[in-house]
Design an enzyme around this catalytic site. Structure first.
Site, PDB file in Angstrom:
ATOM      1  N   TYR A  32       1.375  -0.944  -0.467  1.00  0.00           N
ATOM      2  CA  TYR A  32      -0.008  -0.184   0.044  1.00  0.00           C
ATOM      3  C   TYR A  32       0.706   1.490  -0.391  1.00  0.00           C
ATOM      4  O   TYR A  32       0.410   1.930  -0.480  1.00  0.00           O
ATOM      5  CB  TYR A  32      -1.387  -0.519   1.211  1.00  0.00           C
ATOM      6  CG  TYR A  32      -1.473   1.076   1.372  1.00  0.00           C
ATOM      7  CD1 TYR A  32      -2.947   1.554   0.893  1.00  0.00           C
ATOM      8  CD2 TYR A  32      -1.577   2.307   1.721  1.00  0.00           C
ATOM      9  CE1 TYR A  32      -3.563   2.880   0.965  1.00  0.00           C
ATOM     10  CE2 TYR A  32      -1.216   3.228   3.363  1.00  0.00           C
ATOM     11  CZ  TYR A  32      -3.014   3.714   1.911  1.00  0.00           C
ATOM     12  OH  TYR A  32      -3.656   4.778   1.906  1.00  0.00           O
TER      13      TYR A  32
HETATM   14  N1  LIG Z   1      -8.580   7.077   6.027  1.00  0.00           N
HETATM   15  C1  LIG Z   1      -7.433   6.911   6.064  1.00  0.00           C
HETATM   16  O1  LIG Z   1      -7.436   7.083   7.420  1.00  0.00           O
HETATM   17  C2  LIG Z   1      -6.474   7.578   5.850  1.00  0.00           C
HETATM   18  C3  LIG Z   1      -4.752   7.915   5.738  1.00  0.00           C
HETATM   19  C4  LIG Z   1      -4.214   7.752   4.824  1.00  0.00           C
HETATM   20  C5  LIG Z   1      -4.896   7.982   2.958  1.00  0.00           C
HETATM   21  N2  LIG Z   1      -6.046   7.441   2.945  1.00  0.00           N
HETATM   22  C6  LIG Z   1      -6.580   7.589   1.724  1.00  0.00           C
HETATM   23  O2  LIG Z   1      -7.157   8.774   1.389  1.00  0.00           O
HETATM   24  C7  LIG Z   1      -8.352   8.209   0.257  1.00  0.00           C
HETATM   25  C8  LIG Z   1      -9.988   7.543   1.220  1.00  0.00           C
HETATM   26  O3  LIG Z   1      -9.696   7.511   1.845  1.00  0.00           O
HETATM   27  P1  LIG Z   1     -11.491   6.532   2.954  1.00  0.00           P
HETATM   28  O4  LIG Z   1     -10.403   6.160   4.419  1.00  0.00           O
HETATM   29  O5  LIG Z   1     -12.008   7.000   2.139  1.00  0.00           O
HETATM   30  O6  LIG Z   1     -10.590   4.890   2.425  1.00  0.00           O
HETATM   31  P2  LIG Z   1     -12.358   4.811   0.867  1.00  0.00           P
HETATM   32  O7  LIG Z   1     -12.023   3.425   1.366  1.00  0.00           O
HETATM   33  O8  LIG Z   1     -13.457   3.968   2.565  1.00  0.00           O
HETATM   34  O9  LIG Z   1     -12.565   5.518   0.095  1.00  0.00           O
HETATM   35  C9  LIG Z   1     -12.069   5.076  -0.776  1.00  0.00           C
HETATM   36  C10 LIG Z   1     -13.458   5.172  -1.768  1.00  0.00           C
HETATM   37  O10 LIG Z   1     -12.569   4.476  -3.175  1.00  0.00           O
HETATM   38  C11 LIG Z   1     -13.579   3.102  -4.124  1.00  0.00           C
HETATM   39  N3  LIG Z   1     -12.815   3.250  -4.393  1.00  0.00           N
HETATM   40  C12 LIG Z   1     -11.647   2.311  -5.025  1.00  0.00           C
HETATM   41  N4  LIG Z   1     -11.010   2.120  -5.305  1.00  0.00           N
HETATM   42  C13 LIG Z   1     -11.631   2.752  -6.706  1.00  0.00           C
HETATM   43  C14 LIG Z   1     -11.473   2.522  -8.613  1.00  0.00           C
HETATM   44  N5  LIG Z   1     -10.223   1.877  -8.980  1.00  0.00           N
HETATM   45  N6  LIG Z   1     -12.961   2.768  -9.549  1.00  0.00           N
HETATM   46  C15 LIG Z   1     -13.356   3.911  -8.550  1.00  0.00           C
HETATM   47  N7  LIG Z   1     -13.713   4.237  -6.956  1.00  0.00           N
HETATM   48  C16 LIG Z   1     -13.215   2.889  -6.346  1.00  0.00           C
HETATM   49  C17 LIG Z   1     -14.267   2.797  -2.675  1.00  0.00           C
HETATM   50  O11 LIG Z   1     -15.123   1.948  -3.250  1.00  0.00           O
HETATM   51  C18 LIG Z   1     -14.432   3.954  -2.004  1.00  0.00           C
HETATM   52  O12 LIG Z   1     -15.314   3.893  -1.007  1.00  0.00           O
HETATM   53  C19 LIG Z   1      -7.248   6.910  -0.459  1.00  0.00           C
HETATM   54  O13 LIG Z   1      -6.460   6.747  -1.274  1.00  0.00           O
HETATM   55  C20 LIG Z   1      -6.709   6.431   0.681  1.00  0.00           C
HETATM   56  O14 LIG Z   1      -5.702   5.601   0.654  1.00  0.00           O
HETATM   57  C21 LIG Z   1      -6.695   7.168   4.167  1.00  0.00           C
HETATM   58  O1  LIG Z   2      -2.240   7.319   8.367  1.00  0.00           O
HETATM   59  C1  LIG Z   2      -2.464   6.397   6.560  1.00  0.00           C
HETATM   60  O2  LIG Z   2      -1.684   6.627   5.901  1.00  0.00           O
HETATM   61  C2  LIG Z   2      -2.558   5.300   6.646  1.00  0.00           C
HETATM   62  O3  LIG Z   2      -3.536   5.092   8.223  1.00  0.00           O
HETATM   63  C3  LIG Z   2      -5.038   3.935   8.443  1.00  0.00           C
HETATM   64  O4  LIG Z   2      -3.537   2.924   8.625  1.00  0.00           O
HETATM   65  P1  LIG Z   2      -2.750   2.756   9.987  1.00  0.00           P
HETATM   66  O5  LIG Z   2      -2.411   4.006   9.994  1.00  0.00           O
HETATM   67  O6  LIG Z   2      -2.355   1.313   9.836  1.00  0.00           O
HETATM   68  O7  LIG Z   2      -4.232   2.351  10.936  1.00  0.00           O
HETATM   69  P2  LIG Z   2      -5.131   1.702  11.577  1.00  0.00           P
HETATM   70  O8  LIG Z   2      -5.230  -0.111  10.291  1.00  0.00           O
HETATM   71  O9  LIG Z   2      -6.780   1.504  11.887  1.00  0.00           O
HETATM   72  O10 LIG Z   2      -4.651   1.333  12.714  1.00  0.00           O
HETATM   73  C4  LIG Z   2      -4.129   1.749  13.701  1.00  0.00           C
HETATM   74  C5  LIG Z   2      -3.564   1.002  14.792  1.00  0.00           C
HETATM   75  O11 LIG Z   2      -3.759   0.218  15.469  1.00  0.00           O
HETATM   76  C6  LIG Z   2      -2.953  -1.090  15.265  1.00  0.00           C
HETATM   77  N1  LIG Z   2      -3.701  -2.386  15.450  1.00  0.00           N
HETATM   78  C7  LIG Z   2      -4.420  -2.619  14.313  1.00  0.00           C
HETATM   79  C8  LIG Z   2      -5.025  -3.630  13.911  1.00  0.00           C
HETATM   80  C9  LIG Z   2      -4.548  -4.682  15.129  1.00  0.00           C
HETATM   81  O12 LIG Z   2      -5.459  -5.440  14.975  1.00  0.00           O
HETATM   82  N2  LIG Z   2      -4.253  -4.461  16.473  1.00  0.00           N
HETATM   83  C10 LIG Z   2      -3.595  -3.496  16.634  1.00  0.00           C
HETATM   84  O13 LIG Z   2      -3.588  -2.829  17.236  1.00  0.00           O
HETATM   85  C11 LIG Z   2      -2.196  -0.513  13.796  1.00  0.00           C
HETATM   86  O14 LIG Z   2      -0.736  -1.343  14.102  1.00  0.00           O
HETATM   87  C12 LIG Z   2      -1.776   0.668  14.699  1.00  0.00           C
HETATM   88  O15 LIG Z   2      -1.052   1.353  14.909  1.00  0.00           O
HETATM   89  C13 LIG Z   2      -5.140   3.228   7.220  1.00  0.00           C
HETATM   90  O16 LIG Z   2      -5.418   2.576   7.792  1.00  0.00           O
HETATM   91  C14 LIG Z   2      -4.744   3.285   6.254  1.00  0.00           C
HETATM   92  O17 LIG Z   2      -5.844   3.216   5.004  1.00  0.00           O
HETATM   93  C15 LIG Z   2      -3.903   4.370   5.732  1.00  0.00           C
HETATM   94  O18 LIG Z   2      -3.043   5.083   4.600  1.00  0.00           O
END
Ligand SMILES: NC(=O)c1ccc[n+]([C@@H]2O[C@H](COP(=O)([O-])OP(=O)(O)OC[C@H]3O[C@@H](n4cnc5c(N)ncnc54)[C@H](O)[C@@H]3O)[C@@H](O)[C@H]2O)c1
Ligand SMILES: O=C(O)[C@H]1O[C@H](OP(=O)(O)OP(=O)(O)OC[C@H]2O[C@@H](n3ccc(=O)[nH]c3=O)[C@H](O)[C@@H]2O)[C@H](O)[C@@H](O)[C@@H]1O
Length: 401
Positions: free
Chosen positions: A213
């Site tokens: 990722y």
């Molecule tokens: N939520 C977080 O903590 C976090 C952190 C860092 C980065 N991001 C990034 O932010 C963005 C939004 O994340 P989110 O948490 O809302 O995730 P999410 O999975 O809820 O939203 C992503 C949406 O994109 C759609 N999608 C995926 N692939 C697609 C495709 N090929 N065509 C059309 N639609 C598609 C999915 O159906 C989904 O609804 C993503 O790019 C994610 O990687 C999220």
């Molecule tokens: O900041 C980001 O870029 C990323 O943030 C999240 O990733 P992450 O921080 O790993 O979030 P979670 O999967 O919710 O995990 C949060 C914390 O819980 C911990 N964890 C997760 C799962 C579990 O079963 N137990 C546990 O202790 C992880 O190690 C992490 O420290 C999102 O899932 C990613 O899509 C995103 O890109």
């Protein structure tokens, strides 16, 4: 985590083969255009809905295509833009990475506020051509992606499909249309990977990704550089740090911890080597939305491939975090108080699954250039999440999967 729909599912357009790179070029998409005539994307009703949804009514006059609009961040950003009077059109493939009924519920919410979400894939060149034919988008907020760090070990191709091929498909379009939109897109804090220098600054190294990722998001940043350099596209990448809040993602720890604590199930809490604490710079969705809107507001116009004459187009990357890392164990303690439930903690060594032990954003650049200032601490944000969770799943009698 569940099986995901075939990554090549091309929305509602029936194409004989997956969209090829050439079919995503508006100038060479005859085959795609032919298929559109018989698809549900054509017809006056479809065009009217698209036009109405994307019509701006604010002084900013933005028409924004929000990809991933049925997702967690996409829903909040779309709603906020619409409230401000911008034109917003959503695009989402509603894949089954997590419960699609939650995406449908978000869609219903957005439709009530006048945002239409077209169901389709960002790799579908014909569909992008159709949408850009109807609306001269001023901005693209590109949020569609395969998210989640751990799932990349189960389904690597879904990351390549959405985060690399999908990004290129969107940028190919943006480079070819006139006027070219400015693009703001979601990178990730995960690009810092095994970096140990904290807090993470945009100047730090990002060449040690711990998951596929993260590698695809890092690749996205390099791809953005190329499209900026050759085609003069204005590009802003936002490195979000572990975003949480109402209408959140069920695959994320704070969400499934809540679900499992309420069910009386044990929850795995990872610890780093030598019993080290694992912590995240958890960032509340409302703060992230403010950062996204500020990035759109400050995005300059693309300059096109005649970029040299008009000067280089804008190319930016910002951390959007909370600057206040919290150990995962403390997050669980807050949830215990809010849910009035004692968690069954299963503390275990962090598997080598793509996770990193620690994240911490230096946000001084975003503060200076975007006016970004997060204001929500984890307790306050989780309180809002828990209120939503209880009303959606418990009072609303929905089953949490
Ligand atoms: N939520 C977080 O903590 C976090 C952190 C860092 C980065 N991001 C990034 O932010 C963005 C939004 O994340 P989110 O948490 O809302 O995730 P999410 O999975 O809820 O939203 C992503 C949406 O994109 C759609 N999608 C995926 N692939 C697609 C495709 N090929 N065509 C059309 N639609 C598609 C999915 O159906 C989904 O609804 C993503 O790019 C994610 O990687 C999220
Ligand atoms: O900041 C980001 O870029 C990323 O943030 C999240 O990733 P992450 O921080 O790993 O979030 P979670 O999967 O919710 O995990 C949060 C914390 O819980 C911990 N964890 C997760 C799962 C579990 O079963 N137990 C546990 O202790 C992880 O190690 C992490 O420290 C999102 O899932 C990613 O899509 C995103 O890109």
């Amino acid at each position: 985590m569940k099986h995901i729909d075939s990554p090549s599912t091309p929305g509602k357009i029936k194409m004989e083969k997956s969209p090829s790179p050439s079919s995503s070029n508006p100038a060479s998409s005859d085959l795609s255009r032919r298929s559109l005539r018989t698809s549900s994307y054509s017809g006056p009703d479809f065009e009217k809905r698209v036009r109405q949804s994307a019509k701006p009514r604010s002084r900013h006059g933005m028409s924004v295509l929000v990809t991933g609009a049925a997702g967690f961040v996409g829903t909040h950003v779309s709603a906020s833009l619409k409230r401000r009077g911008e034109g917003v059109l959503g695009l989402d493939n509603f894949n089954s990475y997590y419960d699609p009924s939650l995406k449908r519920a978000r869609q219903t919410l957005l439709e009530r506020s006048g945002v239409y979400i077209v169901e389709g894939d960002i790799n579908d060149g014909a569909l992008l051509a159709k949408l850009f034919d109807i609306v001269p988008f001023t901005h693209v907020m590109h949020l569609a992606a395969q998210a989640g760090v751990r799932f990349a070990m189960e389904n690597p191709s879904s990351y390549v499909h959405s985060n690399i091929a999908g990004l290129v498909s969107v940028l190919e379009f943006c480079k070819n249309v006139n006027p070219q939109p400015a693009i703001v897109w979601a990178s990730s804090s995960s690009v810092y990977g095994l970096n140990t220098k904290v807090p993470f600054s945009e100047r730090d190294r990002t060449d040690q990704p711990a998951s596929l990722y993260a590698a695809t998001k890092k690749a996205g940043e390099e791809i953005a550089h190329t499209y900026n350099h050759i085609y003069g596209l204005s590009l802003t990448g936002l490195r979000f740090f572990t975003v949480y809040g109402p209408w959140g993602r069920p695959d994320m720890a704070y969400f499934f911890f809540t679900r499992d604590m309420l069910k009386g199930k044990s929850i795995p809490i990872f610890e780093a080597v030598n019993h080290g604490t694992v912590a995240r710079d958890f960032t509340f969705i409302e703060d992230i939305v403010k950062g996204c809107l500020a990035a759109l507001d400050t995005a300059e116009k693309s300059t096109g491939s005649g970029g040299k004459k008009k000067g280089p187009a804008q190319l930016r990357v910002y951390n959007l975090g909370n600057t206040s890392p919290v150990p995962v164990g403390d997050l669980v303690s807050i949830l215990e108080k809010l849910l009035k439930v004692k968690a069954k903690r299963l503390v275990m060594k962090m598997p080598r699954n793509g996770d990193v032990p620690f994240t911490h954003a230096n946000i001084s650049l975003a503060e200076r250039e975007l006016g970004y200032k997060p204001t929500t601490d984890l307790h306050t944000g989780l309180k809002k999440f828990v209120q939503w969770y209880l009303s959606y799943y418990v009072d609303g009698k929905k089953s949490a999967q």
